[in-house]
Design an enzyme around this catalytic site. Structure first.
Site, short mmCIF file in Angstrom:
data_model
loop_
_atom_site.label_atom_id
_atom_site.label_comp_id
_atom_site.label_asym_id
_atom_site.label_seq_id
_atom_site.Cartn_x
_atom_site.Cartn_y
_atom_site.Cartn_z
N ASP A 35 -14.14 36.20 -11.43
CA ASP A 35 -12.87 37.06 -11.81
C ASP A 35 -11.77 37.44 -10.73
OD1 ASP A 35 -13.15 36.99 -14.83
OD2 ASP A 35 -14.54 38.60 -14.57
N GLY A 142 -8.47 42.57 -16.90
CA GLY A 142 -8.48 43.77 -15.96
C GLY A 142 -9.47 44.30 -15.63
N ASP A 175 -14.62 35.57 -23.17
CA ASP A 175 -14.86 36.40 -22.04
C ASP A 175 -14.38 37.68 -22.29
OD1 ASP A 175 -14.91 37.25 -19.43
OD2 ASP A 175 -12.75 36.36 -18.59
C1 DX5 Z 1 -11.96 40.88 -17.86
C2 DX5 Z 1 -12.61 39.60 -17.10
C3 DX5 Z 1 -14.09 39.49 -17.62
C4 DX5 Z 1 -15.08 40.44 -17.43
C5 DX5 Z 1 -16.04 40.71 -18.41
O1 DX5 Z 1 -10.87 41.04 -17.12
O2 DX5 Z 1 -12.15 38.50 -16.96
O3 DX5 Z 1 -14.58 38.20 -17.15
O4 DX5 Z 1 -15.83 40.25 -16.15
O5 DX5 Z 1 -16.79 41.75 -18.38
P1 DX5 Z 1 -17.70 42.27 -19.46
O6 DX5 Z 1 -18.60 41.22 -20.02
O7 DX5 Z 1 -18.24 43.32 -19.12
O8 DX5 Z 1 -16.62 42.64 -20.69
ZN ZN Z 2 -12.95 36.52 -16.69
#
Ligand code: DX5
Ligand code: ZN
Length: 219
Positions: A35, A142, A175
């Site tokens: 990310d 975020g 995601d």
């Molecule tokens: C959020 C990111 C995600 C995040 C997911 O902005 O794009 O990829 O890392 O994290 P979890 O699985 O903890 O919701």
């Molecule tokens: Zn992501």
């Protein structure tokens, strides 16, 4: 095709990135989800090109780079050179989406489009056959560790129909908010790739958590 699992490195301990990448190397994970946040498109910053290159030096799994940045098209080549195997840009951040996807493919990476919870699936209708991966956001981008937005389930089903009807080869990657206790339900909505950050790194045994996600069978 059985589904893929992509732990999100955002939830690792950044003081020990190599150790946590090695944990993923030794797990049943298919990809590492990476990310990138610029503090403009999203109100948070994570890391950029040199850190992705450093991860690449340790990773034996493909790097699935999710750009949460404005004008993502400016950095495609740099991220590809840093080792990105797939690059997703946000539909909301990208003015010339079609051209950007072609550029990502020309660089030899899989071309992804990320879509926010507040954006209608309809915006993907005319571009769906050009997309390799739809990074479907089930939280607002975020931060890791947010709760899965329940209305995502119906939206994912709609996206599944769109992909099937058009013959698109796009994978649906979900995601945000994917945890051990909701992953089966999310998978059953028609998902191909499960991303999980806090769901994996928040477990006492992340390798076992990845294995649990990988062992699910899509109904
Ligand atoms: C959020 C990111 C995600 C995040 C997911 O902005 O794009 O990829 O890392 O994290 P979890 O699985 O903890 O919701
Ligand atoms: Zn992501």
């Amino acid at each position: 095709m059985s589904h893929l699992v992509a732990p999100s490195i955002l939830s690792c301990d950044f003081a020990y990135i190599a150790r946590d990448v090695e944990m993923i190397n030794n797990s049943a994970a298919d990809w590492i989800h990476v990310d990138v946040m610029d503090g403009v498109y999203v109100p948070n910053m994570s890391f950029g090109i040199p850190v992705v290159a450093a991860m690449k030096r340790h990773s034996r799994k493909p790097l699935d780079v999710h750009l949460m940045t404005v004008t993502p098209e400016r950095y495609l080549k740099q991220f590809r050179e840093a080792g990105a195997d797939s690059i997703s840009v946000h539909v909301e951040a990208c003015t010339h989406l079609h051209a950007t996807l072609q550029e990502i493919k020309k660089l030899g990476a899989k071309a992804g489009v990320a879509i926010n919870p507040g954006t209608s699936i309809a915006v993907l209708e005319d571009i769906i056959t050009d997309i390799d991966i739809v990074c479907f956001m089930a939280v607002n981008p975020g931060w890791g560790g947010q709760s899965f937005i329940e209305t995502s389930i119906e939206k994912i089903k709609k996206l599944r129909v769109l992909i099937n009807q058009t013959g698109s080869k796009a994978l649906i990657e979900v995601d945000g908010g994917v945890k051990m206790d909701n992953a089966q339900r999310i998978l059953d909505a028609g998902v191909d790739v499960l991303v999980s950050g806090s769901g994996v790194f928040g477990e006492p045994n992340p390798i076992a958590a990845i294995q649990t996600l990988k062992s699910l069978v899509r109904k």
